[in-house]
Write a protein that holds these residues in place. Structure first.
Motif, PDB file in Angstrom:
ATOM      1  N   ARG A  14       8.614 -11.184   0.678  1.00  0.00           N
ATOM      2  CA  ARG A  14       7.610 -10.226   1.165  1.00  0.00           C
ATOM      3  C   ARG A  14       6.248 -10.516   0.536  1.00  0.00           C
ATOM      4  NH1 ARG A  14       3.819  -6.722  -0.465  1.00  0.00           N
ATOM      5  NH2 ARG A  14       5.165  -5.900  -2.088  1.00  0.00           N
ATOM      6  N   ASP A  15       6.076 -10.240  -0.769  1.00  0.00           N
ATOM      7  CA  ASP A  15       4.766 -10.493  -1.383  1.00  0.00           C
ATOM      8  C   ASP A  15       4.521 -12.001  -1.453  1.00  0.00           C
ATOM      9  OD1 ASP A  15       2.424  -9.453  -2.332  1.00  0.00           O
ATOM     10  OD2 ASP A  15       3.312  -8.322  -3.965  1.00  0.00           O
ATOM     11  N   LEU A  74       9.570  -3.106   3.184  1.00  0.00           N
ATOM     12  CA  LEU A  74       8.335  -2.419   2.787  1.00  0.00           C
ATOM     13  C   LEU A  74       7.775  -1.620   3.966  1.00  0.00           C
ATOM     14  CD1 LEU A  74       6.232  -2.137   0.424  1.00  0.00           C
ATOM     15  CD2 LEU A  74       4.912  -3.893   1.606  1.00  0.00           C
ATOM     16  N   HIS A  98      11.235   1.047   0.850  1.00  0.00           N
ATOM     17  CA  HIS A  98      10.177   0.935  -0.171  1.00  0.00           C
ATOM     18  C   HIS A  98       8.867   1.364   0.491  1.00  0.00           C
ATOM     19  CE1 HIS A  98       7.607  -1.866  -2.954  1.00  0.00           C
ATOM     20  NE2 HIS A  98       7.357  -0.594  -3.145  1.00  0.00           N
ATOM     21  N   PHE A 100       4.854   2.987   0.205  1.00  0.00           N
ATOM     22  CA  PHE A 100       3.743   2.950  -0.758  1.00  0.00           C
ATOM     23  C   PHE A 100       2.459   3.478  -0.156  1.00  0.00           C
ATOM     24  CE2 PHE A 100       0.803  -0.378   0.657  1.00  0.00           C
ATOM     25  CZ  PHE A 100       1.530  -0.937   1.704  1.00  0.00           C
ATOM     26  N   SER A 140       5.843   3.353  -4.351  1.00  0.00           N
ATOM     27  CA  SER A 140       4.864   2.609  -5.162  1.00  0.00           C
ATOM     28  C   SER A 140       3.486   3.207  -5.029  1.00  0.00           C
ATOM     29  CB  SER A 140       4.754   1.160  -4.669  1.00  0.00           C
ATOM     30  OG  SER A 140       5.893   0.437  -4.985  1.00  0.00           O
ATOM     31  N   GLU A 142       0.104   2.075  -5.020  1.00  0.00           N
ATOM     32  CA  GLU A 142      -0.674   0.832  -4.981  1.00  0.00           C
ATOM     33  C   GLU A 142      -1.939   0.989  -5.840  1.00  0.00           C
ATOM     34  OE1 GLU A 142      -2.302  -0.223  -1.180  1.00  0.00           O
ATOM     35  OE2 GLU A 142      -2.566  -2.323  -1.735  1.00  0.00           O
ATOM     36  N   ASN A 168       7.641   2.745  -8.626  1.00  0.00           N
ATOM     37  CA  ASN A 168       7.079   1.438  -8.965  1.00  0.00           C
ATOM     38  C   ASN A 168       5.599   1.564  -9.288  1.00  0.00           C
ATOM     39  OD1 ASN A 168       6.990  -1.406  -9.168  1.00  0.00           O
ATOM     40  ND2 ASN A 168       6.210  -1.553  -7.069  1.00  0.00           N
ATOM     41  N   PRO A 170       2.512  -0.663  -9.596  1.00  0.00           N
ATOM     42  CA  PRO A 170       1.958  -2.012  -9.415  1.00  0.00           C
ATOM     43  C   PRO A 170       0.597  -2.209 -10.077  1.00  0.00           C
ATOM     44  CG  PRO A 170       2.389  -0.920  -7.295  1.00  0.00           C
ATOM     45  CD  PRO A 170       2.402   0.130  -8.371  1.00  0.00           C
ATOM     46  N   THR A 172      -1.779  -4.070  -8.828  1.00  0.00           N
ATOM     47  CA  THR A 172      -2.030  -4.737  -7.547  1.00  0.00           C
ATOM     48  C   THR A 172      -3.048  -5.864  -7.630  1.00  0.00           C
ATOM     49  OG1 THR A 172      -1.501  -2.652  -6.489  1.00  0.00           O
ATOM     50  CG2 THR A 172      -2.728  -4.240  -5.156  1.00  0.00           C
ATOM     51  N   HIS A 203       5.311  -3.984 -11.113  1.00  0.00           N
ATOM     52  CA  HIS A 203       5.038  -5.035 -10.128  1.00  0.00           C
ATOM     53  C   HIS A 203       3.664  -5.598 -10.488  1.00  0.00           C
ATOM     54  CE1 HIS A 203       4.806  -6.252  -5.676  1.00  0.00           C
ATOM     55  NE2 HIS A 203       3.560  -6.412  -6.081  1.00  0.00           N
ATOM     56  N   HIS A 205       0.610  -8.498 -10.671  1.00  0.00           N
ATOM     57  CA  HIS A 205      -0.021  -9.695 -10.094  1.00  0.00           C
ATOM     58  C   HIS A 205      -0.683 -10.492 -11.208  1.00  0.00           C
ATOM     59  CE1 HIS A 205       0.653  -9.495  -5.746  1.00  0.00           C
ATOM     60  NE2 HIS A 205       0.934  -8.231  -6.016  1.00  0.00           N
TER      61      HIS A 205
HETATM   62  O1  KIV Z   1       0.752  -5.314  -5.198  1.00  0.00           O
HETATM   63  C1  KIV Z   1       1.100  -4.241  -4.681  1.00  0.00           C
HETATM   64  O2  KIV Z   1       0.550  -3.167  -4.939  1.00  0.00           O
HETATM   65  C2  KIV Z   1       2.189  -4.289  -3.721  1.00  0.00           C
HETATM   66  C3  KIV Z   1       2.771  -2.978  -3.318  1.00  0.00           C
HETATM   67  C4  KIV Z   1       2.912  -2.869  -1.865  1.00  0.00           C
HETATM   68  C5  KIV Z   1       4.052  -2.754  -4.064  1.00  0.00           C
HETATM   69  O3  KIV Z   1       2.624  -5.348  -3.326  1.00  0.00           O
END
Ligand code: KIV
Ligand code: ZN
Length: 514
Positions: A14-15, A74, A98, A100, A140, A142, A168, A170, A172, A203, A205
């Motif tokens: 997904r991501d 998602l 899931h 968000f 989540s 975001e 969750n 994140p 982001t 989660h 990045h």
């Molecule tokens: O990075 C993010 O916020 C996401 C959410 C949709 C979980 O990928």
């Protein structure tokens, strides 16, 4: 005392797939999902079902076929997304919705154009709606790390009160740093008592290269699910890398006393598969799975490792599934040895596919003295990991040199019809690409073209990776052969097949908005 088991939520499909040019077909996603199951991940986030027809099909296929992992889809926090998401995942043994929505003021003001109270209302309505389908609901926030902490606590609290079973948090935009993220998680745990009864997830990045460090800092404050991807694939600088998190917990368990269900010997095969399917090469110095991760170049290091491995090795290549004995088969190897090796890689081919693979292997061993593990992987990937092939190469012939104009003739199957085209070019690759473009009627911009030798020696196979773009759609392709011009043609045709698939399955929505 909370358990020290951390659930691994893999979001490569997904991501990871949201990274430019990483789009996968349903069959490709299913292959990766089977490997993730073997790797031992707890949850596979299979896609974003409402975003395109293709993604819906992929998530559904995975939900219907994979057993032994939870399957998440998602959905933004609205009824249409959640209804569509449920349609896709409902066949899973343990489906997870899931959902968000963004909670930071930046997102509320500029993207959602909603007030904080309106967003709380949306969270409550969406979670309640998801609960009508399943008990297994993840919510989540975001852009949580740029959300005011008091408001973040209110958002998390309302999601739990309305029934979310996983929360969750994140990062982001990859903005936080370990101490700050630890503080966010600690504060949430203190201020939202309901968090003790649900799974707290993170989660992260990797925009500042801190995704793994931030994820581990959060575990120390009580996070018991971590969202990550193979090879750290993902939007922009990617997501926290699964292999780095898992090995950081394993190798430094004294400092990071957490356990996962991951079978670490499956890490490298999974990394290779994801790289082959997406066409995204792993950087050589990538921790755990990069080509140089276990290579010792300096004489002093080599000397040390020969005397005692632990002088310069903190883990062994075998532990992460990197084959130690790389020379495996030669010209005289028979069917039995070949099948055994394939099975060690996790490829269980039916008799027909096995015969095709064996013939390819024999052809290769006529050209190369030794066939290495990497050669076998490339062969399998070329023959069996390419799906939805609308364009299929039948033959390629070309001539070039210092005294002639390079020319290529390609025979190609296009939706069942055989076409032969010849073209001149500035070099053999240019001639082949022109011929393929003429035959297929597709002339994308070639954004990048990279050749790498799969193994050492002048008889090595070349692996070509190309990235093409047309009308804003990017796709990547890979091909391998002892002849780099043939490998180039395979990579180009692979990219054109993916481009075509992407065009036929456009994304309807993005991850923004409700
Ligand atoms: O990075 C993010 O916020 C996401 C959410 C949709 C979980 O990928
Ligand atoms: Zn993300």
């Amino acid at each position: 005392m909370s358990s020290n088991i951390v659930k691994i939520f893999d979001t490569t499909l997904r991501d990871g797939e949201q990274a430019p040019g990483c789009g996968m077909t349903p069959e490709e996603k299913l292959r990766v999902a089977h490997q993730l199951e073997k790797l031992g991940v707890d949850i596979i986030e299979a896609g974003f079902p409402i975003s395109s027809e293709g993604d819906f099909q992929s998530v559904k296929l995975i939900a219907d076929k994979i057993r032994g992992c939870e399957i998440a889809g998602l959905c933004r926090a609205n009824f249409a997304d959640i209804d569509r998401g449920w349609e896709a995942i409902k066949g899973a043994e343990n489906p997870r919705i899931h959902t968000f929505i963004a909670t930071s003021d930046i997102h509320l003001q500029h993207k959602l154009k909603k007030t904080r109270d309106e967003v709380l209302e949306i969270i409550s309505t969406a979670v309640k709606h998801a609960k009508r389908y399943t008990d297994n609901v993840e919510f989540s926030c975001e852009d949580a790390t740029r959300t005011g902490l008091d408001y973040l606590c209110r958002a998390v609290d309302i999601a739990i009160r309305t029934g979310a079973t996983t929360i969750n948090i994140p990062d982001t935009v990859g903005f936080t740093v370990p101490e700050e993220f630890a503080y966010v998680i600690r504060t949430l745990k203190e201020k939202v008592p309901g968090l003790d009864n649900v799974t707290l997830s993170v989660h992260c990045h990797n925009d500042l290269g801190l995704a793994v460090a931030n994820s581990i800092a959060a575990m120390k404050e009580g996070a018991r699910q971590v969202e990550c991807t193979i090879n750290g694939l993902g939007e922009r600088a990617g997501n926290a890398s699964l292999e780095e998190i898992v090995m950081a917990l394993k190798v430094r368990n004294d400092r990071n006393p957490f356990k996962t269900r991951i079978i670490t010997e499956q890490i490298y095969p999974t990394s290779r598969l994801v790289s082959q399917v997406t066409g995204v090469n792993v950087q050589p110095n990538k921790a755990i799975v990069g080509a140089n991760a276990f290579a010792h170049e300096a004489g002093i290091h080599q000397d040390g490792v020969l005397k005692e491995k632990s002088t310069y090795e903190i883990m062994t290549p075998e532990e992460v599934g990197i084959p130690s004995n790389k020379i495996i088969l030669g010209k005289h190897s028979g069917r039995h040895a070949f099948r055994k090796r394939l099975e060690e890689f996790g490829y269980f081919l039916n008799d027909k596919d096995f015969e095709t693979a064996f013939k390819q292997f024999k052809d290769l061993s006529d050209k190369k003295k030794y066939v290495f593990d990497e050669d076998i992987e490339a062969l399998i990937s070329d023959e069996f990991l390419r799906s939805s092939d609308f364009f299929k190469i039948i033959s390629i012939n070309f001539a070039s040199g210092t005294d002639m104009r390079p020319v290529a003739t390609i025979k190609i199957l296009i939706d069942g019809e055989e076409i032969t085209v010849s073209e001149y070019g500035s070099g053999p690759v240019d001639a082949v690409y022109k011929a393929i473009s003429k035959a297929t009627g597709v002339t994308p911009n070639l954004q990048s073209y990279v050749v790498a030798a799969i193994t050492g020696g002048t008889d090595a196979q070349g692996e070509v990776t190309v990235r093409v773009e047309e009308d804003g759609i990017v796709s990547q392709g890979q091909g391998a052969n002892t002849d780099v011009v043939v490998a180039s043609a395979k990579a180009y045709v692979n990219a054109l097949n993916k481009l075509r698939w992407r065009k036929e399955h456009p994304r309807r929505a993005t991850t923004t908005g409700v």
